[in-house]
Design a protein around this motif. Sequence first.
Motif, PDB file in Angstrom:
ATOM      1  N   SER A 117      -2.501  -9.850  56.816  1.00 51.07           N
ATOM      2  CA  SER A 117      -1.440  -9.037  56.233  1.00 51.07           C
ATOM      3  C   SER A 117      -2.086  -7.984  55.339  1.00 51.07           C
ATOM      4  O   SER A 117      -3.220  -8.144  54.886  1.00 51.07           O
ATOM      5  N   ASN A 118      -1.383  -6.915  55.101  1.00 47.03           N
ATOM      6  CA  ASN A 118      -1.879  -5.877  54.201  1.00 47.03           C
ATOM      7  C   ASN A 118      -1.791  -6.322  52.748  1.00 47.03           C
ATOM      8  O   ASN A 118      -2.591  -5.904  51.920  1.00 47.03           O
ATOM      9  N   LEU A 119      -0.807  -7.141  52.450  1.00 45.94           N
ATOM     10  CA  LEU A 119      -0.611  -7.629  51.089  1.00 45.94           C
ATOM     11  C   LEU A 119      -1.085  -9.085  51.050  1.00 45.94           C
ATOM     12  O   LEU A 119      -2.059  -9.421  51.702  1.00 45.94           O
ATOM     13  N   LYS A 120      -0.409  -9.952  50.326  1.00 42.52           N
ATOM     14  CA  LYS A 120      -0.856 -11.347  50.244  1.00 42.52           C
ATOM     15  C   LYS A 120      -0.523 -12.132  51.507  1.00 42.52           C
ATOM     16  O   LYS A 120      -1.299 -12.956  51.970  1.00 42.52           O
ATOM     17  N   ASP A 121       0.667 -11.900  52.073  1.00 45.08           N
ATOM     18  CA  ASP A 121       1.074 -12.641  53.265  1.00 45.08           C
ATOM     19  C   ASP A 121       2.073 -11.806  54.061  1.00 45.08           C
ATOM     20  O   ASP A 121       2.476 -10.725  53.636  1.00 45.08           O
ATOM     21  N   PHE A 122       2.468 -12.309  55.227  1.00 46.06           N
ATOM     22  CA  PHE A 122       3.339 -11.531  56.103  1.00 46.06           C
ATOM     23  C   PHE A 122       4.737 -11.348  55.543  1.00 46.06           C
ATOM     24  O   PHE A 122       5.401 -10.373  55.848  1.00 46.06           O
ATOM     25  N   ASN A 123       5.214 -12.261  54.698  1.00 51.77           N
ATOM     26  CA  ASN A 123       6.514 -12.028  54.099  1.00 51.77           C
ATOM     27  C   ASN A 123       6.458 -10.891  53.091  1.00 51.77           C
ATOM     28  O   ASN A 123       7.376 -10.076  53.023  1.00 51.77           O
ATOM     29  N   GLU A 124       5.389 -10.814  52.321  1.00 52.45           N
ATOM     30  CA  GLU A 124       5.249  -9.680  51.393  1.00 52.45           C
ATOM     31  C   GLU A 124       5.192  -8.367  52.172  1.00 52.45           C
ATOM     32  O   GLU A 124       5.773  -7.369  51.740  1.00 52.45           O
ATOM     33  N   ASP A 125       4.520  -8.364  53.325  1.00 48.92           N
ATOM     34  CA  ASP A 125       4.498  -7.161  54.165  1.00 48.92           C
ATOM     35  C   ASP A 125       5.901  -6.802  54.642  1.00 48.92           C
ATOM     36  O   ASP A 125       6.302  -5.646  54.593  1.00 48.92           O
ATOM     37  N   LEU A 126       6.637  -7.807  55.108  1.00 45.32           N
ATOM     38  CA  LEU A 126       7.994  -7.576  55.607  1.00 45.32           C
ATOM     39  C   LEU A 126       8.895  -7.020  54.514  1.00 45.32           C
ATOM     40  O   LEU A 126       9.620  -6.041  54.728  1.00 45.32           O
ATOM     41  N   VAL A 127       8.848  -7.605  53.333  1.00 42.89           N
ATOM     42  CA  VAL A 127       9.665  -7.139  52.214  1.00 42.89           C
ATOM     43  C   VAL A 127       9.253  -5.721  51.810  1.00 42.89           C
ATOM     44  O   VAL A 127      10.100  -4.871  51.529  1.00 42.89           O
ATOM     45  N   ALA A 128       7.944  -5.437  51.822  1.00 42.22           N
ATOM     46  CA  ALA A 128       7.461  -4.095  51.478  1.00 42.22           C
ATOM     47  C   ALA A 128       7.933  -3.061  52.499  1.00 42.22           C
ATOM     48  O   ALA A 128       8.278  -1.932  52.136  1.00 42.22           O
ATOM     49  N   ILE A 129       7.967  -3.434  53.761  1.00 45.69           N
ATOM     50  CA  ILE A 129       8.463  -2.517  54.796  1.00 45.69           C
ATOM     51  C   ILE A 129       9.946  -2.255  54.553  1.00 45.69           C
ATOM     52  O   ILE A 129      10.416  -1.131  54.641  1.00 45.69           O
ATOM     53  N   ASP A 130      10.663  -3.324  54.208  1.00 46.98           N
ATOM     54  CA  ASP A 130      12.078  -3.193  53.891  1.00 46.98           C
ATOM     55  C   ASP A 130      12.291  -2.224  52.725  1.00 46.98           C
ATOM     56  O   ASP A 130      13.261  -1.490  52.698  1.00 46.98           O
ATOM     57  N   LYS A 131      11.377  -2.241  51.777  1.00 47.60           N
ATOM     58  CA  LYS A 131      11.483  -1.364  50.611  1.00 47.60           C
ATOM     59  C   LYS A 131      10.705  -0.065  50.808  1.00 47.60           C
ATOM     60  O   LYS A 131      10.499   0.692  49.870  1.00 47.60           O
ATOM     61  N   LYS A 132      10.227   0.170  52.031  1.00 49.70           N
ATOM     62  CA  LYS A 132       9.516   1.398  52.416  1.00 49.70           C
ATOM     63  C   LYS A 132       8.186   1.594  51.671  1.00 49.70           C
ATOM     64  O   LYS A 132       7.727   2.696  51.481  1.00 49.70           O
ATOM     65  N   LYS A 133       7.569   0.480  51.281  1.00 48.53           N
ATOM     66  CA  LYS A 133       6.258   0.583  50.653  1.00 48.53           C
ATOM     67  C   LYS A 133       5.143   0.562  51.691  1.00 48.53           C
ATOM     68  O   LYS A 133       4.032   0.962  51.420  1.00 48.53           O
ATOM     69  N   LEU A 134       5.447   0.051  52.887  1.00 49.35           N
ATOM     70  CA  LEU A 134       4.504   0.071  54.002  1.00 49.35           C
ATOM     71  C   LEU A 134       5.227   0.671  55.204  1.00 49.35           C
ATOM     72  O   LEU A 134       6.419   0.507  55.371  1.00 49.35           O
TER      73      LEU A 134
END
Length: 191
Positions: free
Chosen positions: A166-183
Amino acid sequence: YKHVFAYLIQTRGIDKDIVYNCIKNKILYEDKNRNCVFVGYSINEPQYATKHGTNISYKYKGEVLNSNKAFPFLFGEKGDTVYVFESPIDTLSHATLAKIKGLDWHNQYRLSLGGLSDLGLENFLKGNQNIKNIFFCLDNDEPGREATEKYIEKYKDRYNVDIQKSNLKDFNEDLVAIDKKKLVLEDELEI
């Protein structure tokens, strides 16, 4: 299932079809304390369960008493590939990311170790001789990276092994970041 739906779909960003699929297949339910309970089976008998609290101000997480890690939470139906995660939330987040990218999220196995022990992976591989590829998708932190290195060494002679980080700590953090347009999913995250 009201609390499970709200927590997994709204808070964690997991796709509703994936949540419904888990409930339909009896690998996810809501207990009397409003926890998400993720279940692992041996044939048709529950053998393992882990709970995740749905109250975001109280982050409860733990295994059900007498759970057997040899039978971990498993999502997916067929194929010659297994993706390996530390937690069920990351397992379902990865499936959601695959669905967002237009990939078939049904036809790969996704397995949660329930931590960093590979007992569940060993047992899964014994019962699934068709597996050729293992992707380690453990957390992008020091313990996760160390476990990934150890397991690559352990399994590389029998399987094609690789890493999906994952780009962040884990795949859920990536998913949430995509949801918030951070990735940006297409450019920054490989699934």
